[in-house]
Design a protein around this motif. Sequence first.
Motif: not given
Lengths: 404, 404
Positions: A310, A328, A330, B58-59, B192, B233-236, B238, B279, B308-309, B399
């Motif tokens: 992102l 990230e 975080g 958990t962020n 995300m 996409d591996g993104c966490m 908030t 997305e 893996s991208n 994005n």
Amino acid sequence: MSSEPKNAAEIDVENGLAGIRGFEYSGVSAGLKASGGKDVALVRNVGPEFTAAAVFTTNRFAAAPVEWSREVVRDGRVDVVVLNSGGANACTGTEGFRNTHRTAEEVASLTDAAAGDVLVCSTGLIGEQLPMDLLLPGLRDAAGSLGEGPEHDDAAASAIMTTDTVSKKASVTLQTEQGPVRIGGIAKGAGMLAPGLATMLVVLATDASMSADNLDAALRSATERSFDRADSDGCMSTNDTVALLASGASGAVPEQEEFTDALTRVCVSLALQLIGDAEGASHDIHVTTAGAASEAQALEVSRAVARSNLFKCAIFGNDPNWGRILSEVGTTSVDFDSSDVNVSINGVMVCRGGAIGEDRSLVDLAADRTVDVVIDLGAGSESGTIWTNDLTHDYVEENSAYSS
Amino acid sequence: MSSEPKNAAEIDVENGLAGIRGFEYSGVSAGLKASGGKDVALVRNVGPEFTAAAVFTTNRFAAAPVEWSREVVRDGRVDVVVLNSGGANACTGTEGFRNTHRTAEEVASLTDAAAGDVLVCSTGLIGEQLPMDLLLPGLRDAAGSLGEGPEHDDAAASAIMTTDTVSKKASVTLQTEQGPVRIGGIAKGAGMLAPGLATMLVVLATDASMSADNLDAALRSATERSFDRADSDGCMSTNDTVALLASGASGAVPEQEEFTDALTRVCVSLALQLIGDAEGASHDIHVTTAGAASEAQALEVSRAVARSNLFKCAIFGNDPNWGRILSEVGTTSVDFDSSDVNVSINGVMVCRGGAIGEDRSLVDLAADRTVDVVIDLGAGSESGTIWTNDLTHDYVEENSAYSS
């Protein structure tokens, strides 16, 4: 770089192996690449010394040439490095290993070396056997073309390219009490760049006189501060190899620390060239974490940000979306209090104390290819930088069409 | 799903909250979204019971509404959930927290609840203050629109969408000795998406009679086997929140295990709907690791591949590039011998014994949106699946332009 001496000689990016005494090299086309471009390279140490060190991928599916080369370098001697693009020879089973062995035997007989002193490197698609009917004649051609100087340097550097758009070379002169020593090398790698090395082949050479143990220590220190900090797409390859050969032809024995510093500067230059040519990238991004409790924590935070798709898409869109940086940060477990964290993008502190800082519209990302992100954790005095690049349409395009 | 009962009732994806007794809900437009679409939703428990549980991101940069809602749910009671799209209210400092508090107070006064029983959820851009001059009138409008049935269900599900292209609903009927119990909910989230939850807001409701402790145990088990296994996409984020409210209006007390199974099935349906609308995705990818020494090891391998991208770009290009699967498996530290690993893509075993298997051209990726990858480690009998999607031009496009 904190390790860079104040009066260090300029890095020369026009010459990689050229100018290093005691080496011959070549690059030829064997027909492995569909494009017809150069795809086989040789780097030969002609002595008088033959010490060497190498580091390899930590991937558990290490390619056949990596399995072979690990054994070759174990005794600290390498006479020749043979490299091919157009095929990784990874996940190819016993036939793949036989092909690597045969490649080493052929090169040994062509260069009066022992097969056990021939390092083999391959790069390209995983899971296909190498076309040995093309490779073996290519090896003979490459051995017949060995020589020194810029033309041969260019040929070798070109022959190891895959999706690279330019070849990568760097070298530097180190002054010692016994006269100048030259250190330099060539590199390839444009995707699958990640820590623990990347799909990256690097051949470094020096005319210094160095024991294998000292070469090994210098190489491990240099790669840790250079290639290991380049993280293009978080993907680790099966074939990564960084080799360092010393001929002793200068007759000079540099101080270990000075040699390591100079080698590190060469490796940093090559690493930044790799990131600068990463697949489809339009921005080079330097993610620095400062105010950390330790360098390891700083690098952990920088790496987490450098791996966020992102964040990397936002930079491609010239959007200083700092929320994607904090989100990230975080996810890590390093020491910080969220209300102490500041984030600057190209010098504008868009986040102050974990909340809204300067207006994000003050950040101009379109003006320059390089983007500087500085995250200050406010938790200590250590820092560390990871180099990455943005995530673009061209990355998706190149990697959705690579094997077809 | 191994946890799915043989004779389980069909999942109903037309109704989320509709049909669950003891709840009213609404969705209205307050002008937070530039598009003018619905952006404020309320879900109100009208009892007779008011038990609740929730899980959160958990962020460490949890948004203001998450900080607030963690306290709200601590006593096991929630009367109303208020949700807004058009702004995450994350990294917004004390002003952001005041705005969340004020939102809860306003909703409380509009619905005869205590502010401490109002859960608040926000989604949208990080690092901007919410426009309270728009939000407060929107809350009054939403409270005035509360009702039940499909129309209200649709309105609430639409009001929480951000880049989602469709709303997500799922529900199921569980037969008990005291009569039928209904369990269902609405969800949003399209980017995300990652474990430890995603940018995902989910409100689940049931007319079962359940203690807060039993709700909490069921919710944690269900999210672990559903949302935690969706990794776009591996993104966490908030802001992730999954809340579960019980009204007891059915008068029925289900068995804990049966309730958990039914809730899990609802959550799996919602998680797959999220991945299916991720997305820009053109393929849903199910990465299953079998033959693992433990379920945790299976999930570790599947997650490494799903992130893996390079692999995800290959799938976008309909390229069964299994080398990019093995190279990720090889970065893990789980139990396996590389010569025992098989990989199948859509039923074709392209990799056998860690080397070349069936011809990769036998794999047809263009025929179906869903891609099944099965990695057999040959090291045990446990398995686990992570759901992800491909990496496409549209992901990069969405994005790189989201906040501008």
